[in-house]
Design a protein around this motif. Structure first.
Motif, PDB file in Angstrom:
ATOM      1  N   ARG A  19     -22.985 -24.106  39.044  1.00  0.00           N
ATOM      2  CA  ARG A  19     -24.265 -23.697  39.627  1.00  0.00           C
ATOM      3  C   ARG A  19     -24.138 -22.354  40.349  1.00  0.00           C
ATOM      4  NH1 ARG A  19     -28.388 -27.318  39.894  1.00  0.00           N
ATOM      5  NH2 ARG A  19     -27.943 -29.431  39.188  1.00  0.00           N
ATOM      6  N   GLU A  78     -30.256 -26.098  33.719  1.00  0.00           N
ATOM      7  CA  GLU A  78     -30.272 -27.559  33.573  1.00  0.00           C
ATOM      8  C   GLU A  78     -28.837 -28.023  33.346  1.00  0.00           C
ATOM      9  OE1 GLU A  78     -32.994 -29.075  30.608  1.00  0.00           O
ATOM     10  OE2 GLU A  78     -34.351 -27.375  30.960  1.00  0.00           O
ATOM     11  N   GLY A  92     -31.266 -24.153  41.216  1.00  0.00           N
ATOM     12  CA  GLY A  92     -32.183 -25.275  41.009  1.00  0.00           C
ATOM     13  C   GLY A  92     -32.111 -26.378  42.041  1.00  0.00           C
ATOM     14  N   GLU A 103     -32.173 -19.120  25.390  1.00  0.00           N
ATOM     15  CA  GLU A 103     -31.360 -20.090  26.128  1.00  0.00           C
ATOM     16  C   GLU A 103     -29.910 -19.985  25.720  1.00  0.00           C
ATOM     17  OE1 GLU A 103     -32.105 -24.201  23.725  1.00  0.00           O
ATOM     18  OE2 GLU A 103     -33.685 -23.629  25.127  1.00  0.00           O
ATOM     19  N   GLU A 116     -38.242 -15.490  25.819  1.00  0.00           N
ATOM     20  CA  GLU A 116     -37.328 -16.466  26.409  1.00  0.00           C
ATOM     21  C   GLU A 116     -36.232 -16.824  25.430  1.00  0.00           C
ATOM     22  OE1 GLU A 116     -38.609 -20.215  28.203  1.00  0.00           O
ATOM     23  OE2 GLU A 116     -39.451 -19.055  29.844  1.00  0.00           O
ATOM     24  N   TRP A 120     -32.827 -14.588  34.748  1.00  0.00           N
ATOM     25  CA  TRP A 120     -32.372 -15.968  34.592  1.00  0.00           C
ATOM     26  C   TRP A 120     -33.441 -16.870  35.190  1.00  0.00           C
ATOM     27  CZ3 TRP A 120     -28.591 -16.981  31.336  1.00  0.00           C
ATOM     28  CH2 TRP A 120     -27.785 -15.908  30.961  1.00  0.00           C
ATOM     29  N   VAL A 121     -34.007 -17.745  34.359  1.00  0.00           N
ATOM     30  CA  VAL A 121     -35.199 -18.509  34.702  1.00  0.00           C
ATOM     31  C   VAL A 121     -34.888 -19.900  35.239  1.00  0.00           C
ATOM     32  CG1 VAL A 121     -37.350 -19.469  33.753  1.00  0.00           C
ATOM     33  CG2 VAL A 121     -36.505 -17.251  32.962  1.00  0.00           C
ATOM     34  N   ARG A 122     -33.954 -20.601  34.602  1.00  0.00           N
ATOM     35  CA  ARG A 122     -33.739 -22.006  34.966  1.00  0.00           C
ATOM     36  C   ARG A 122     -32.383 -22.489  34.473  1.00  0.00           C
ATOM     37  NH1 ARG A 122     -37.444 -23.660  32.036  1.00  0.00           N
ATOM     38  NH2 ARG A 122     -36.375 -24.743  30.377  1.00  0.00           N
TER      39      ARG A 122
END
Length: 139
Positions: free
Chosen positions: A48, A87, A21, A117, A115, A83-85
């Motif tokens: 990350r 945060e 990201g 999380e 989806e 894996w999309v995002r």
């Protein structure tokens, strides 16, 4: 830990945006950590890079960046998981001047068109001069 070698399944070009990201390309971001030409300066950097390793399927890096006290023998990476995002929700200590730190994160993924999380508050320790993932805090 056994001396078997872990297969890396590189599936992300160095010129594409980094999965973690940050606003840079993979080759200048987490890719450097995955290939061993750089080390994570902070616990957040390691978090990350581990997320990115899941995204690109780098089992070897995941195991190398895991603290030996809690490291499993292997990681079950499902190639169907996208894996999309990532945060980052918060950090505690974990700077270049600390020996331990925490990172709370939310990772969004897609499996079978749905989806999901993963939310975790992770602990990191320095081991041999480098940051290592220790475990998830309860609660």
């Amino acid at each position: 830990m056994s001396k078997r070698s872990f297969r890396t399944r590189p599936s992300h070009s160095a010129d594409l945006p980094c999965p973690c990201g940050r606003p840079t390309v993979y080759g200048r971001c987490c890719g450097r950590l995955h290939e061993g030409s750089a080390k994570a300066a902070t616990a957040e950097d390691l978090m990350r890079s581990r997320y990115s390793a899941f995204a690109v399927g780098d089992e070897g890096y995941l195991l190398r960046s895991w603290h030996p006290d809690t490291r499993p023998c292997g990681v079950d990476l499902d190639p169907r998981t996208e894996w999309v995002r990532l945060e980052i929700l918060g950090t505690g200590a974990g700077t270049p001047f600390h020996n331990e730190g925490t990172v709370e994160f939310l990772a969004v993924f897609r499996e079978g068109g749905r989806e999901g999380e993963l939310r975790e508050h992770s602990r990191f320790l320095r081991h041999g001069g480098a940051w290592a993932y220790l475990d998830a805090l309860d609660g």
